[in-house]
Design a protein around this motif. Structure first.
Motif, PDB file in Angstrom:
ATOM      1  N   MET A   1      10.086  58.543  13.662  1.00 23.02           N
ATOM      2  CA  MET A   1      10.427  57.227  13.152  1.00 23.02           C
ATOM      3  C   MET A   1       9.564  56.161  13.801  1.00 23.02           C
ATOM      4  SD  MET A   1      14.566  57.184  12.610  1.00 23.02           S
ATOM      5  CE  MET A   1      14.946  57.604  14.304  1.00 23.02           C
ATOM      6  N   GLU A   2       9.371  56.288  15.099  1.00 21.43           N
ATOM      7  CA  GLU A   2       8.607  55.272  15.804  1.00 21.43           C
ATOM      8  C   GLU A   2       7.152  55.264  15.352  1.00 21.43           C
ATOM      9  OE1 GLU A   2      11.225  55.236  19.927  1.00 21.43           O
ATOM     10  OE2 GLU A   2       9.130  55.853  19.938  1.00 21.43           O
ATOM     11  N   SER A   3       6.585  56.445  15.123  1.00 18.81           N
ATOM     12  CA  SER A   3       5.173  56.507  14.780  1.00 18.81           C
ATOM     13  C   SER A   3       4.886  55.862  13.426  1.00 18.81           C
ATOM     14  CB  SER A   3       4.690  57.963  14.786  1.00 18.81           C
ATOM     15  OG  SER A   3       5.394  58.720  13.824  1.00 18.81           O
ATOM     16  N   ALA A   4       5.813  56.015  12.474  1.00 20.61           N
ATOM     17  CA  ALA A   4       5.582  55.435  11.150  1.00 20.61           C
ATOM     18  C   ALA A   4       5.523  53.921  11.209  1.00 20.61           C
ATOM     19  CB  ALA A   4       6.673  55.888  10.184  1.00 20.61           C
ATOM     20  N   ILE A   5       6.432  53.318  11.954  1.00 24.03           N
ATOM     21  CA  ILE A   5       6.410  51.858  12.088  1.00 24.03           C
ATOM     22  C   ILE A   5       5.279  51.443  13.022  1.00 24.03           C
ATOM     23  CG2 ILE A   5       7.712  49.854  12.910  1.00 24.03           C
ATOM     24  CD1 ILE A   5      10.252  51.322  12.054  1.00 24.03           C
ATOM     25  N   GLY A   6       5.066  52.224  14.063  1.00 22.99           N
ATOM     26  CA  GLY A   6       4.034  51.884  15.033  1.00 22.99           C
ATOM     27  C   GLY A   6       2.637  51.867  14.461  1.00 22.99           C
ATOM     28  N   ARG A   7       2.398  52.622  13.383  1.00 26.52           N
ATOM     29  CA  ARG A   7       1.052  52.660  12.823  1.00 26.52           C
ATOM     30  C   ARG A   7       0.666  51.340  12.175  1.00 26.52           C
ATOM     31  NH1 ARG A   7       3.291  55.580   8.102  1.00 26.52           N
ATOM     32  NH2 ARG A   7       2.804  54.367   6.241  1.00 26.52           N
ATOM     33  N   VAL A   8       1.677  50.481  11.919  1.00 27.94           N
ATOM     34  CA  VAL A   8       1.385  49.169  11.343  1.00 27.94           C
ATOM     35  C   VAL A   8       0.537  48.359  12.308  1.00 27.94           C
ATOM     36  CG1 VAL A   8       2.422  46.983  10.629  1.00 27.94           C
ATOM     37  CG2 VAL A   8       3.444  49.139   9.909  1.00 27.94           C
ATOM     38  N   ALA A   9       0.807  48.519  13.605  1.00 25.19           N
ATOM     39  CA  ALA A   9       0.052  47.840  14.668  1.00 25.19           C
ATOM     40  C   ALA A   9       0.081  46.331  14.467  1.00 25.19           C
ATOM     41  CB  ALA A   9      -1.373  48.370  14.742  1.00 25.19           C
ATOM     42  N   SER A  10      -0.879  45.786  13.729  1.00 26.30           N
ATOM     43  CA  SER A  10      -0.933  44.348  13.491  1.00 26.30           C
ATOM     44  C   SER A  10      -0.194  44.032  12.195  1.00 26.30           C
ATOM     45  CB  SER A  10      -2.389  43.882  13.403  1.00 26.30           C
ATOM     46  OG  SER A  10      -2.451  42.497  13.140  1.00 26.30           O
ATOM     47  N   LEU A  11       0.963  43.420  12.319  1.00 29.99           N
ATOM     48  CA  LEU A  11       1.797  43.128  11.156  1.00 29.99           C
ATOM     49  C   LEU A  11       1.358  41.834  10.498  1.00 29.99           C
ATOM     50  CD1 LEU A  11       4.337  43.954   9.533  1.00 29.99           C
ATOM     51  CD2 LEU A  11       5.673  42.541  11.127  1.00 29.99           C
ATOM     52  N   GLU A  12       1.163  41.884   9.159  1.00 28.07           N
ATOM     53  CA  GLU A  12       0.745  40.671   8.450  1.00 28.07           C
ATOM     54  C   GLU A  12       1.685  40.288   7.310  1.00 28.07           C
ATOM     55  OE1 GLU A  12      -2.402  42.625   5.206  1.00 28.07           O
ATOM     56  OE2 GLU A  12      -3.078  41.119   6.647  1.00 28.07           O
ATOM     57  N   ALA A  13       2.576  41.193   6.898  1.00 32.35           N
ATOM     58  CA  ALA A  13       3.446  40.873   5.761  1.00 32.35           C
ATOM     59  C   ALA A  13       4.751  41.647   5.843  1.00 32.35           C
ATOM     60  CB  ALA A  13       2.743  41.187   4.441  1.00 32.35           C
ATOM     61  N   VAL A  14       5.795  41.045   5.253  1.00 32.99           N
ATOM     62  CA  VAL A  14       7.090  41.711   5.129  1.00 32.99           C
ATOM     63  C   VAL A  14       7.550  41.576   3.683  1.00 32.99           C
ATOM     64  CG1 VAL A  14       7.878  41.551   7.515  1.00 32.99           C
ATOM     65  CG2 VAL A  14       8.184  39.592   6.004  1.00 32.99           C
ATOM     66  N   LEU A  15       8.061  42.672   3.133  1.00 33.27           N
ATOM     67  CA  LEU A  15       8.529  42.708   1.751  1.00 33.27           C
ATOM     68  C   LEU A  15      10.001  43.112   1.750  1.00 33.27           C
ATOM     69  CD1 LEU A  15       5.521  44.614   0.114  1.00 33.27           C
ATOM     70  CD2 LEU A  15       5.773  42.143   0.489  1.00 33.27           C
ATOM     71  N   PHE A  16      10.811  42.348   1.035  1.00 30.15           N
ATOM     72  CA  PHE A  16      12.250  42.586   1.019  1.00 30.15           C
ATOM     73  C   PHE A  16      12.752  42.877  -0.391  1.00 30.15           C
ATOM     74  CE2 PHE A  16      11.685  39.943   4.748  1.00 30.15           C
ATOM     75  CZ  PHE A  16      12.683  40.318   5.642  1.00 30.15           C
ATOM     76  N   ASP A  17      13.541  43.937  -0.523  1.00 27.42           N
ATOM     77  CA  ASP A  17      14.406  44.062  -1.679  1.00 27.42           C
ATOM     78  C   ASP A  17      15.487  42.991  -1.539  1.00 27.42           C
ATOM     79  OD1 ASP A  17      15.672  45.361  -3.978  1.00 27.42           O
ATOM     80  OD2 ASP A  17      17.142  46.088  -2.527  1.00 27.42           O
ATOM     81  N   ILE A  18      16.297  42.766  -2.590  1.00 25.71           N
ATOM     82  CA  ILE A  18      17.322  41.722  -2.509  1.00 25.71           C
ATOM     83  C   ILE A  18      18.729  42.314  -2.460  1.00 25.71           C
ATOM     84  CG2 ILE A  18      18.262  39.638  -3.569  1.00 25.71           C
ATOM     85  CD1 ILE A  18      15.562  39.189  -4.921  1.00 25.71           C
ATOM     86  N   ASP A  19      19.164  42.945  -3.552  1.00 30.76           N
ATOM     87  CA  ASP A  19      20.526  43.480  -3.623  1.00 30.76           C
ATOM     88  C   ASP A  19      20.778  44.516  -2.535  1.00 30.76           C
ATOM     89  OD1 ASP A  19      22.005  42.386  -5.993  1.00 30.76           O
ATOM     90  OD2 ASP A  19      20.205  43.079  -7.042  1.00 30.76           O
ATOM     91  N   GLY A  20      21.748  44.259  -1.677  1.00 29.52           N
ATOM     92  CA  GLY A  20      22.098  45.213  -0.635  1.00 29.52           C
ATOM     93  C   GLY A  20      21.161  45.204   0.553  1.00 29.52           C
ATOM     94  N   THR A  21      20.033  44.537   0.418  1.00 31.93           N
ATOM     95  CA  THR A  21      19.058  44.452   1.501  1.00 31.93           C
ATOM     96  C   THR A  21      19.093  43.079   2.150  1.00 31.93           C
ATOM     97  OG1 THR A  21      17.590  46.042   0.420  1.00 31.93           O
ATOM     98  CG2 THR A  21      16.609  44.649   2.117  1.00 31.93           C
ATOM     99  N   MET A  22      19.124  42.046   1.334  1.00 25.49           N
ATOM    100  CA  MET A  22      19.278  40.688   1.849  1.00 25.49           C
ATOM    101  C   MET A  22      20.685  40.164   1.639  1.00 25.49           C
ATOM    102  SD  MET A  22      15.747  38.655   1.100  1.00 25.49           S
ATOM    103  CE  MET A  22      16.024  38.453  -0.656  1.00 25.49           C
ATOM    104  N   ALA A  23      21.314  40.599   0.555  1.00 27.77           N
ATOM    105  CA  ALA A  23      22.613  40.047   0.171  1.00 27.77           C
ATOM    106  C   ALA A  23      23.652  41.137  -0.027  1.00 27.77           C
ATOM    107  CB  ALA A  23      22.469  39.237  -1.120  1.00 27.77           C
ATOM    108  N   ILE A  24      24.891  40.821   0.318  1.00 29.15           N
ATOM    109  CA  ILE A  24      26.011  41.723   0.068  1.00 29.15           C
ATOM    110  C   ILE A  24      26.452  41.474  -1.372  1.00 29.15           C
ATOM    111  CG2 ILE A  24      28.301  42.457   0.816  1.00 29.15           C
ATOM    112  CD1 ILE A  24      27.670  41.162   3.541  1.00 29.15           C
TER     113      ILE A  24
END
Length: 239
Positions: A1-24
């Protein structure tokens, strides 16, 4: 799990779903859909369960849901059904839609670091924008991409690839936040690590389809431990 996120290294963007991800939002979708299905006599008028909704509808576009529920209906009848359902959802959501705990803090964190950001959803645009507005995030997101904007909606990667293209962001430097199986599949297919919001009952399934990390909400220490490892040095801007 750590390696998959860690490979991002330099983060430049975040993408969000809405239903159930941002809002109940699931309770409002369930209420609206249940009322409509009873109205048309689906399942002999027996109300659908929450489990049925999560299994067959969560994260899916209205087109996908319609093909499953009413394979023999013509397009006009489907359009009328979902127009009424979405109007009910908008009314109910307006009465009590709330954010997933900790979302505001995460958005502030992303905004302060100047990260690019988009909402990417299978929801109809009108209700996607309504939910974002209720959450007070209309000025936070630089764009909203819906399944309607693409030839193929989630679980295909097209909506996420479109968001990356419009933002001018690389999948190698982007994180996706999702909550549904098909959403995780779409983000992974687009080449990005996916952080999923889920309870213990769904955690195993989301990990199986490729989620890099599963958290309960945005206050989860596991999330902030991973974000703390990423290089997010960018000009500050307001959330």
């Amino acid at each position: 799990m750590e390696s998959a996120i860690g490979r991002v290294a330099s983060l430049e963007a975040v993408l969000f779903d809405i239903d159930g991800t941002m809002a109940i939002s699931d309770p409002f979708h369930h209420r609206a859909t249940s009322e409509m299905l009873i109205k048309v006599g689906y399942n002999d008028g027996v109300p659908i369960t929450h489990e049925f909704g999560m299994t067959h509808m969560a994260g899916r576009s209205n087109e996908q849901i319609g093909q499953f529920l009413f394979p023999d209906w013509d397009q006009g009848r489907l359009d009328a059904f979902f127009a009424e359902k979405e109007a009910l959802f908008a009314r109910y959501a307006g009465e009590g839609l709330k954010e997933i705990a900790g979302l505001t803090a995460l958005c502030r964190w992303a905004g302060e670091r100047g990260l690019k950001r988009a909402a990417v959803t299978n929801a109809p645009r009108a209700n996607a924008e309504l939910m974002i507005s209720i959450l007070g995030l209309s000025d936070f997101f630089q764009l909203v991409v819906t399944g309607e904007d693409c030839e193929r909606s989630k679980p295909f990667p097209d909506p996420y690839l479109r968001a990356l293209d419009l933002l001018g962001a690389s999948p190698d430097h982007t994180l996706v936040f999702e909550d549904s199986t098909i959403g995780v599949q779409a983000g992974v297919a687009a080449g990005m690590p996916v952080i999923a919001i889920a309870d213990e009952n769904r955690e195993g399934k989301l990990l199986t389809v490729g989620a890099s990390l599963v958290i309960r909400d945005y206050r989860d220490p596991k999330l902030w431990a991973e974000l703390g490892k990423l290089d997010t040095t960018r000009p500050r801007e307001s959330c």
